[in-house]
Scaffold this active site. Structure first.
Site, mmCIF file in Angstrom:
data_model
loop_
_atom_site.group_PDB
_atom_site.id
_atom_site.type_symbol
_atom_site.label_atom_id
_atom_site.label_comp_id
_atom_site.label_asym_id
_atom_site.label_seq_id
_atom_site.Cartn_x
_atom_site.Cartn_y
_atom_site.Cartn_z
ATOM 1 N N TYR A 1 9.213 14.138 10.403
ATOM 2 C CA TYR A 1 10.391 14.981 10.167
ATOM 3 C C TYR A 1 11.295 14.977 11.402
ATOM 4 O O TYR A 1 10.811 15.174 12.499
ATOM 5 C CB TYR A 1 9.966 16.421 9.841
ATOM 6 C CG TYR A 1 10.385 16.798 8.439
ATOM 7 C CD1 TYR A 1 11.725 16.883 8.116
ATOM 8 C CD2 TYR A 1 9.433 17.010 7.446
ATOM 9 C CE1 TYR A 1 12.120 17.182 6.817
ATOM 10 C CE2 TYR A 1 9.824 17.307 6.148
ATOM 11 C CZ TYR A 1 11.175 17.387 5.837
ATOM 12 O OH TYR A 1 11.561 17.666 4.575
ATOM 13 N N GLU B 1 14.821 16.489 11.534
ATOM 14 C CA GLU B 1 16.118 17.152 11.298
ATOM 15 C C GLU B 1 16.901 17.251 12.601
ATOM 16 O O GLU B 1 16.337 17.570 13.652
ATOM 17 C CB GLU B 1 15.892 18.546 10.706
ATOM 18 C CG GLU B 1 15.462 18.463 9.256
ATOM 19 C CD GLU B 1 15.181 19.831 8.655
ATOM 20 O OE1 GLU B 1 15.099 20.822 9.404
ATOM 21 O OE2 GLU B 1 15.057 19.902 7.420
ATOM 22 N N ASP C 1 36.230 3.608 1.441
ATOM 23 C CA ASP C 1 34.852 3.446 0.975
ATOM 24 C C ASP C 1 34.626 1.944 0.807
ATOM 25 O O ASP C 1 35.020 1.348 -0.188
ATOM 26 C CB ASP C 1 34.665 4.195 -0.353
ATOM 27 C CG ASP C 1 33.275 3.988 -0.938
ATOM 28 O OD1 ASP C 1 32.507 3.180 -0.395
ATOM 29 O OD2 ASP C 1 32.966 4.648 -1.961
ATOM 30 N N THR D 1 27.839 1.862 1.846
ATOM 31 C CA THR D 1 26.413 1.692 1.621
ATOM 32 C C THR D 1 25.959 0.601 2.576
ATOM 33 O O THR D 1 26.771 -0.170 3.100
ATOM 34 C CB THR D 1 26.104 1.224 0.180
ATOM 35 O OG1 THR D 1 26.798 0.000 -0.062
ATOM 36 C CG2 THR D 1 26.541 2.259 -0.849
ATOM 37 N N LYS E 1 24.580 -3.429 -0.041
ATOM 38 C CA LYS E 1 25.304 -4.371 -0.884
ATOM 39 C C LYS E 1 25.596 -5.641 -0.060
ATOM 40 O O LYS E 1 24.659 -6.279 0.367
ATOM 41 C CB LYS E 1 26.538 -3.693 -1.472
ATOM 42 C CG LYS E 1 26.131 -2.500 -2.386
ATOM 43 C CD LYS E 1 27.292 -1.776 -3.018
ATOM 44 C CE LYS E 1 26.787 -0.574 -3.795
ATOM 45 N NZ LYS E 1 27.878 0.241 -4.358
ATOM 46 N N ARG F 1 18.484 0.189 1.185
ATOM 47 C CA ARG F 1 19.280 1.162 0.441
ATOM 48 C C ARG F 1 19.607 2.315 1.381
ATOM 49 O O ARG F 1 18.717 2.859 2.038
ATOM 50 C CB ARG F 1 18.517 1.698 -0.775
ATOM 51 C CG ARG F 1 17.920 0.621 -1.666
ATOM 52 C CD ARG F 1 17.669 1.130 -3.064
ATOM 53 N NE ARG F 1 18.933 1.174 -3.758
ATOM 54 C CZ ARG F 1 19.586 0.094 -4.209
ATOM 55 N NH1 ARG F 1 19.084 -1.102 -4.051
ATOM 56 N NH2 ARG F 1 20.746 0.224 -4.817
#
Ligand SMILES: *Cc1c(COP(=O)(O)O)cnc(C)c1O
Length: 416
Positions: A51, A53, A197, A223, A226, A232
């Site tokens: 974790y 954060e 984008d 992203t 692609k 991903r």
């Protein structure tokens, strides 16, 4: 036997079958690509147990000495790859990255101007079922009916009338270049933020094969999976400290909790690959392959929207061959070529059953396909259409496709 195979054979088998499907088929889905073995390996590490954060040096849990190293490397590589001053590498995917930008810069109900979805825009650009469309007031520009291209005069006209707080440029199914400077000048005139984008074209931008909005636009989202050929995930870039701070806060604690560290390591590996000279060759080849596919298909009587392409993707009006998009997608699947149905601008058919298919060359280029293999693909698509009522001919075509694919690994070894 692998550990997964002995512990959970059914899941192992499905994974194996997916690998075989990918090996034996040709991937022309424009949003897909293949990652390198190094990227794949980076995604399956013990960082998944952690974790983290917060951001490097400012975490809410202990034990972050190695997490901070990898996230800092991902940030630094993203910045140098795109020439940006600030990068946030935590977004889990493209859609949440876009929402985070809206959340950072807008109030609910604010007006945003973007490309109409049935003209190539994305769900996260204001579709009524998407949070973007529910929380913000999207208004849309379209492509010109005769040229199939975005008309900047129309963008300016709508911007003057609607006074958006944000102007969005970017697409999922548009094959032409965007005039970043013109978008920026329109936004300046009406006092709007600019957001690009580049989810689809990030690899082509990183590979310096097409113009970059970084340095012109306020925010750039993308992203990473692609054309950029990473895991991903997503990335947000900006050049203003004030905006970067707002975006960091919007991602955490605004929208996300703990970042997915293995994905961040894999992003850093992919950025490292994209910084190598061979990636610029890749980006150029992707476009050369798309242009070849587009011209070969037109020679065979397929109608290509806008008459060509400047990037990796092509939208084909399949009604030019007497098929609907869904039928064409299914037919091409039968011969081992994956594509995705797509609306065409001013589509007379319904969005669930549109007229077009979208094709892209990012994945096959990663595999090492060149112009000769692209000609074969155009040929197979054409022969599939002609053989659509003959099961035996389609089976034979599928074998031809599979035979060619067997000669290529999913990821051609890096040459530098
Ligand atoms: C693919 C895409 C996204 C979102 O990607 P996900 O990772 O699937 O959420 C966002 N914007 C555009 C333009 C895209 O093409």
């Amino acid at each position: 036997m692998s550990i997964l195979q002995s512990q959970d054979p059914q899941l192992h088998l499905a994974t194996l079958h997916e690998e075989l499907r990918q090996l034996h088929g040709m991937e022309l889905i424009a949003s897909e690509n293949y990652v390198s073995p190094a990227v794949l390996e980076a995604m399956s590490s013990v960082f998944t147990n952690k974790y983290s954060e917060g951001y490097p040096g400012k975490r809410y849990y202990g034990g972050q000495e190695y997490v901070d190293i990898v996230e800092t490397m991902a940030i630094e590589r993203a910045k140098s790859l795109f020439g940006a001053k600030y990068a946030n590498v935590q977004p889990l995917s493209g859609s949440p990255a876009n929402l985070a930008v809206y959340f950072a810069l807008l109030q609910p109900g604010d007006t945003v101007l973007g490309l109409a979805l049935d003209h190539g825009g994305h769900l996260s650009h204001g579709h009524p079922v998407n949070a973007s469309g529910i929380l913000y007031k999207f208004t849309q520009y379209t492509v010109d009916k005769t040229t199939g291209r975005i008309d900047m005069n129309q963008v300016r006209e709508i911007a003057r009338r609607e006074k958006p707080k944000l102007i969005l440029a970017g697409f999922s199914a548009y094959s032409r270049g965007l005039d970043w400077k013109e978008f920026k000048s329109i936004a300046d005139e009406v006092g709007a933020y600019t957001m690009a984008d580049i989810a689809h074209i990030a690899g082509l931008v990183a590979g310096k094969a097409i113009d970059s909005p970084v340095g012109i636009f306020d925010v750039v989202t993308t992203t990473t999976h692609k054309t950029l050929r990473g895991p991903r995930g997503a990335l947000i870039l900006s050049n203003s400290e004030e905006i970067a701070k707002k975006i960091d806060r919007a991602i955490f604690p605004g929208m996300q909790g703990g970042p997915h560290i293995p994905q961040i390591v894999a992003k850093a590996v992919a950025f490292g690959e994209a910084l190598r000279p061979s990636f610029q060759v890749y980006a150029k080849n992707v476009i050369a392959n798309a242009q070849r596919l587009s011209s070969k298909l037109q020679d065979k009587g397929f109608t290509v929207i806008s008459g060509g392409t400047d990037n990796h993707l092509i939208v084909v009006d399949m009604t030019s061959k007497g098929l609907a998009g869904k039928e064409a997608e299914k037919l091409f699947d039968e011969v081992g070529i994956s594509s995705s149905r797509s609306t065409i601008p001013y589509d007379p058919r319904k969005p669930m059953d549109p007229s077009g298919v979208r094709l892209g060359t990012a994945a096959v280029t990663t595999r090492g396909f060149g112009l000769e293999q692209i000609d074969f693909i155009a040929d197979v698509l054409d022969r599939a259409v002609q053989a659509k009522d003959s099961e035996s001919k389609l089976v034979a075509l599928r074998k031809e496709v599979s035979d060619l694919c067997c000669q290529y690994p999913l990821f051609a070894p890096l040459k530098d």
